[in-house]
Scaffold this motif. Structure first.
Motif, PDB file in Angstrom:
ATOM      1  N   ARG A  18       0.827  -1.197   0.000  1.00  0.00           N
ATOM      2  CA  ARG A  18       0.000   0.000   0.000  1.00  0.00           C
ATOM      3  C   ARG A  18       0.866   1.253   0.000  1.00  0.00           C
ATOM      4  N   ASP A  72      -0.792   4.323   0.352  1.00  0.00           N
ATOM      5  CA  ASP A  72      -1.665   5.329   0.970  1.00  0.00           C
ATOM      6  C   ASP A  72      -1.041   6.003   2.186  1.00  0.00           C
ATOM      7  N   GLY A  73      -0.227   5.267   2.932  1.00  0.00           N
ATOM      8  CA  GLY A  73       0.374   5.816   4.131  1.00  0.00           C
ATOM      9  C   GLY A  73       1.648   6.588   3.841  1.00  0.00           C
ATOM     10  N   ALA A 107      -3.876   2.169   6.227  1.00  0.00           N
ATOM     11  CA  ALA A 107      -2.757   2.954   5.699  1.00  0.00           C
ATOM     12  C   ALA A 107      -3.126   4.429   5.605  1.00  0.00           C
ATOM     13  N   GLU A 153      -3.098   5.957   9.061  1.00  0.00           N
ATOM     14  CA  GLU A 153      -1.728   6.257   9.502  1.00  0.00           C
ATOM     15  C   GLU A 153      -1.296   7.639   9.002  1.00  0.00           C
TER      16      GLU A 153
END
Length: 333
Positions: free
Chosen positions: A185, A187-188, A236, A239
């Motif tokens: 991922r 996204d974080g 994510a 976070e």
């Protein structure tokens, strides 16, 4: 009072649609109150101007004062939103990350919220720069009329810093998500890198972070099936939300509900909800993109995480209260 009567009968209290190119609804209440206050001041000016004057002169002065009051809201309506205006010493008004191209595999693809938002910004004449993941994506974005701030991977902090320092944006919009080539991922880390780079820039830009309903305190209201499917992405994004909240940057987090696919026109019934993590539902991408243009920049809204939903597509028990809806900015705010 005179002000109350003017508010009730103001000719500007009807629904305002904002600039025609945005598809976003400006605040009718705000516009009506602005006009009402202007008219009230005009009435006072009319009384003052009439003192000691002949009848014809008093009439001329009164008409001029009232005309100026009625004209003021229309002038304000043509003013751009704050995020379109870059303060002196800063470069692009808006730096966008997460703008869809043909290679985009996350929901919405080429017509994702980032792309729709970028197009509306460009139509309004904003100074916009976008981040591209590949040269092919950069070519597509340039062909669409966007300035490309950089080509690379935001998972690399050095690249994120280079892009932010080069553009010196007043606002950073990010909706970055998805997976990298190894299936991890982004996204974080990718968003956190943008926030780190923004914090190092002085003056620091305002951050608009679009995540999803289901992040943060809204996660517990998801059903188990949705948690199993979207859990890794939502965690994510959460976070990155938590990092942003502790960064000291001025920001707003927008968590849309389920994004309705398709090219149907905006319903203009989108709303922003605060302090109700239990309320879920859906919204059209076109409505969300339009609403992003008019996010408020008030001290009381800084740092909020808001749910974005269509008023006719939400689930609320107990029912939504008026004070739980955050008013969008009016033109020029």
């Amino acid at each position: 009072s005179s002000l109350t009567r003017l508010e009730l009968f103001s000719p500007f209290m009807g629904p305002s649609q904002g600039p025609a190119t945005t598809g976003a609804a400006a605040s009718a209440t705000s516009e009506g109150r602005t006009c009402a206050r202007a008219c009230a001041h005009a009435l006072c000016a009319m009384r003052r101007s009439a003192r000691g004057r002949s009848a014809p002169a008093a009439v001329v002065a009164a008409v001029a004062a009232l005309g100026a009051a009625l004209w003021a809201p229309w002038v304000a309506r043509s003013a751009p939103p704050l995020l379109l205006v870059a303060p002196t010493g800063q470069g692009a008004a808006v730096l966008l990350a997460g703008v869809g191209t043909a290679a985009t595999t996350t929901p919405g693809g080429r017509r994702n919220v980032g792309r729709l938002f970028a197009e509306q910004l460009a139509q309004m004449g904003a100074s916009v720069a976008v981040v591209a993941r590949s040269e092919a994506a950069a070519e597509e974005l340039r062909a669409a009329g966007f300035a490309v701030a950089g080509v690379g991977d935001l998972m690399d902090l050095a690249f994120a810093s280079k892009v932010v320092m080069a553009t010196k944006p007043a606002t950073i919009f990010t909706a970055v998500g998805g997976k990298d080539s190894s299936g991890g991922r982004v996204d974080g880390i990718a968003n956190i890198n943008l926030f780190k780079a923004a914090a190092a820039l002085k003056p620091s830009p305002h951050i608009v972070f679009v995540t999803s309903w289901g992040c943060g305190e809204t996660y517990e209201f998801l059903n188990e099936q949705t948690k199993n499917i979207l859990g890794p992405a939502l965690k994510a994004k959460t976070e990155a939300e938590e990092f942003l909240r502790g960064s000291g940057l001025n920001h707003m987090i927008v968590r849309p509900g389920g994004l309705v696919s398709g090219d149907e026109p905006a319903t203009r019934k989108g709303i922003l909800i605060r302090d109700r993590p239990d309320i879920g539902g859906s919204i059209r991408r076109q409505d969300l993109a339009g609403m992003l243009l008019w996010l408020p920049r008030r001290p009381d809204t800084n740092g909020l995480a808001l749910t974005a939903l269509d008023r006719d597509m939400l689930r609320a028990e107990p029912p939504l209260k008026d004070e739980e809806v955050v008013e969008l900015s009016a033109p020029g705010d």
